[in-house]
Design an enzyme around this catalytic site. Sequence first.
Site, PDB file in Angstrom:
ATOM      1  CB  VAL A 124     184.812  63.238 -14.618  1.00 49.83           C
ATOM      2  CG1 VAL A 124     184.979  61.936 -15.388  1.00 49.83           C
ATOM      3  CG2 VAL A 124     186.003  63.488 -13.725  1.00 49.83           C
ATOM      4  CB  SER A 125     180.862  66.998 -13.949  1.00 50.55           C
ATOM      5  OG  SER A 125     180.542  67.059 -15.318  1.00 50.55           O
ATOM      6  CB  THR A 126     181.871  65.688  -9.329  1.00 48.47           C
ATOM      7  OG1 THR A 126     181.724  64.274  -9.501  1.00 48.47           O
ATOM      8  CG2 THR A 126     180.597  66.393  -9.766  1.00 48.47           C
TER       9      THR A 126
END
Length: 190
Positions: free
Chosen positions: A9-11
């Site tokens: 996931v990005s964050t």
Amino acid sequence: MALVGYARVSTEDQATRRQLDELRAAGCRDVAEEHASGGDRDRPVLARTLARLRPGDTLVVVSLDRLARSLSHLLEVIEGLQARGVHFRSLRDPVDTASPQGLFTLQVLGAAAQLERALIRERTRSGMRAAAARGRRAGNPGLRAGDPAAIHQVTAARRAAWLEGLAAGADAWLPAVQRLRAEGRPWVIT
């Protein structure tokens, strides 16, 4: 012949829970989790995961965009795996590099995914321009305001990412440190 999962996931605010469930349901006993941008090619967890794959193993992701954001990076990773006799499978996309049809599908889907990301990027830029025209500014309001809690959170996330990168590269620097300690040499950086 292991199925090794990779969830990204990005964050830090996002969760990998759904990806983990899908990967485990597909038979992956070992799943690596990472919080990093898909556009970043230097992801420490991905690097460690790729390094430990052996011939006959299969790297499994939920979807292509979890592995790479650009077609060139996706193909670079897949070609590197193929050269080592490692397969790749995407659960939501009909991609399984164990077959020629899977390789062809990978290339077509990779191109389509790259087009979709370009369209999303253009819509995002358009939305940011519209918001700016209405007087709204992009970015973290807490950082813009100098909020100590927001600054602390960003600093802690950067520190954690730095430590994770340091740990990921331990294979490169740890033997030198161990050799120097065994020789009784002083800690001097040259």
